[in-house]
Design a protein around this motif. Structure first.
Motif, short mmCIF file in Angstrom:
data_model
loop_
_atom_site.label_atom_id
_atom_site.label_comp_id
_atom_site.label_asym_id
_atom_site.label_seq_id
_atom_site.Cartn_x
_atom_site.Cartn_y
_atom_site.Cartn_z
N SER A 54 -67.27 1.13 -24.30
CA SER A 54 -67.51 0.62 -25.48
C SER A 54 -68.79 1.36 -26.16
N LYS A 422 -71.59 -9.76 -28.89
CA LYS A 422 -70.59 -9.97 -29.99
C LYS A 422 -69.95 -8.70 -30.26
N ARG A 423 -70.87 -7.85 -30.78
CA ARG A 423 -70.59 -6.47 -31.43
C ARG A 423 -70.16 -5.58 -30.19
N GLN A 426 -66.48 -6.84 -29.65
CA GLN A 426 -65.39 -6.48 -30.70
C GLN A 426 -65.26 -4.86 -30.51
N GLU A 427 -65.98 -3.91 -30.36
CA GLU A 427 -65.88 -2.66 -30.12
C GLU A 427 -65.01 -2.45 -29.11
N ASP A 429 -62.83 -4.49 -28.13
CA ASP A 429 -61.24 -5.06 -28.67
C ASP A 429 -60.46 -4.31 -29.73
N THR A 430 -61.44 -3.47 -30.53
CA THR A 430 -60.61 -2.63 -31.45
C THR A 430 -59.58 -1.74 -30.87
N ARG A 435 -56.61 -7.02 -23.95
CA ARG A 435 -57.66 -8.00 -24.18
C ARG A 435 -58.51 -8.43 -23.21
#
Length: 517
Positions: A54, A422-423, A426-427, A429-430, A435
């Motif tokens: 990530s 959180k960030r 999100q990275e 999951d992009t 998942r």
């Protein structure tokens, strides 16, 4: 994506899978060792691998491919790029001795083939072959003979590595990994089938059979110790965590560099999980079912206790000598080790190459030449101080265990507390086809750091005094640590120049109304 997965898996799959892991499992009571090993995999190895993939892509889409540059993107602090020095010196210093071991594997493969085909009378299963081949009897032994065979094999390995790294990511590393990894697995499967079909090699010792050999490797409490007694060994927990880091290339600076070349839409969740799974399959399913069971079948439990090098380069040759068509399987085994070593060693060069190109502005030729000069000096140091492999062992501990542990801890703290869960999630999951559960963020922020710090504190309380005494009394130990310090200082100076260059580029782009790199 297949190329990246193969490159990262190739980095992870190496001598640690087929030698280091079986050696540790034998040392720490077989199946009992698998309990702290699996716990370390779930709480440290896999989560940190996700975090590094990530962070690598996060920095890569913002223009950076080196650990110092990526750290600078994640943490807006003047010290951030300098903390990334570990992502350069770890793979570089490990390469300096890893390529030496790689040359042993190539030499053994050649001598098995040559002996079996009648081209040579040298028997790699000879009693003193290993000590003479690696120069364990005295310092500088390999330089006392003009064109010593070991130095020729070493030169071939160095040339191969730098030719591949010079060709670049796609035409060099990826090209080799896509071909070597399947061939590596085929060799391993052939040897595995042979080991599992040996039955009872010595009818006069019916207890030395395949089932008991697998039981010795896998069953908790198989030997004299009960499972509970084995689990009370704190050192076993330390070594299990260290093996996970070494095996998965976590805390190397390798994963961060490779993942930085991926695009924002590329899946890193499934790719990282696949790379970890591929490594674990090679280590546990292949490495764990070849080396120790083979040694047990012919020599019993005593034959498995020779340590990593003793087991791989002394005991197993004796096994192949007593096995039908042993020269062929000896050749296949050491050729397997050679392929595994090359896929790992070339990956160790890329983090420093990426930094020299983006940080110093060097072209491929200049960066390869500079890195070649640095690594040749380090390898020459290790080859010269070859008595009892003391220099190799010390650099392996301080860089291959201690520094990896420190960098893995830094990566966890950066992901969980600086980039933010959180960030970071999100990275991850992009673009993901897989998942990752949200509780992984909790593990990375709280559980992994605490686990790492507790284990490190436990190690420090027991071992620091002994290592200090070694430093004060042993000249080779001091020289080894001083070499690591010198290389570290060199890269810190280069990072300072890189930071100045990045600032000038950013200022120029900002004045032109463009985006910062």
């Amino acid at each position: 994506r297949a190329g990246v997965i193969m490159a990262v898996t190739g980095s992870a799959v190496g001598l640690g899978n087929f030698l280091r892991f079986p050696g540790m499992a034998a040392q720490y009571d077989g199946g009992a060792f698998m309990i702290p090993y699996v716990i370390a995999l779930l709480l440290l190895g896999l989560p940190i691998a996700w975090a590094e993939w990530s962070m690598g892509r996060y920095g890569g889409v913002r223009g950076y491919n080196s650990t110092p540059g990526i750290f600078r993107v994640i943490w807006k602090n003047k010290m951030a790029p300098y903390m990334g020095v570990l992502g350069l010196i770890i793979p570089v210093m490990i390469y300096t001795y890893y390529v030496f071991i790689e040359s042993w594997c190539l030499g053994y493969a050649y001598y098995y083939l040559a002996h079996g085909m009648g081209w040579s009378t040298i028997d790699p299963a000879g009693e003193t072959f290993f000590s003479d081949f690696v120069g364990m009897n005295e310092n500088g032994e390999l330089f006392n003979v003009a064109l010593h065979p070991t130095l020729i094999f070493l030169l071939l390995c160095v040339v191969l590595n730098f030719v591949l790294i010079y060709r670049g990511l796609s035409k060099g590393i990826e090209w080799f990994a896509l071909r070597a990894m399947p061939l590596l697995v085929v060799c391993a499967l052939i040897i595995l089938v042979r080991v599992l079909t040996l039955g009872t090699p010595d009818p006069s010792k019916p207890e030395l059979n395949v089932l008991n050999a697998l039981g010795y490797m896998w069953n908790p409490g198989y030997g004299e110790k009960s499972l509970w007694v084995s689990l009370q060994n704190g050192e076993m927990w330390l070594e299990a965590a260290g093996q996970i880091f070494f095996s998965l290339s976590v805390g190397f600076g390798v994963i961060i560099t490779y993942s930085s070349y991926l695009k924002q839409r590329d899946d890193i969740a499934l790719s990282s999980t696949t790379a970890v799974a591929g490594n674990e399959w090679c280590e546990v399913a292949l490495g764990g079912m070849i080396t120790i069971p083979a040694a047990f079948l012919f020599f019993g439990a005593a034959g498995t206790q020779g340590g990593t090098f003793g087991l791989g380069f002394n005991t197993l040759p004796q096994v192949f000598m007593t096995m039908p068509a042993g020269w062929l399987f000896g050749f296949l085994f050491f050729f397997l080790l050679f392929l595994a070593a090359v896929t790992s060693s070339i990956s160790m060069l890329q983090p420093a190459i990426a930094f020299l190109e983006e940080g110093m502005g060097l072209d491929r030729k200049g960066s390869v030449a500079l890195l070649g000069f640095i690594t040749i000096i380090g390898t020459a140091f290790i080859v010269y101080f070859s008595k009892d492999l003391k220099a190799l062992d010390n650099i392996d501990f301080w860089v291959g265990t201690f520094c990896i542990y420190v960098l893995a801890t830094i990566n966890v703290l950066l992901f969980g507390w600086v980039l933010g869960v959180k960030r970071g999630m999100q990275e991850l999951d992009t673009g993901a086809e897989l998942r990752i559960p949200l509780f992984v963020g909790f593990i990375l922020k709280y559980v992994s750091p605490v686990y790492l710090l507790v284990i490190f504190s436990f190690w420090a309380s027991q071992k620091v005094e002994g290592y200090v005494n070694q430093f004060l009394t042993d000249g080779v130990v001091r020289a080894s640590i001083i070499l690591v310090v010198i290389v570290t200082v060199l890269f810190l100076i280069l990072i300072g120049r890189a930071v100045d260059r990045w600032r000038k580029l950013e200022a120029a782009q900002s004045s032109e109304g463009g985006y910062s790199i």
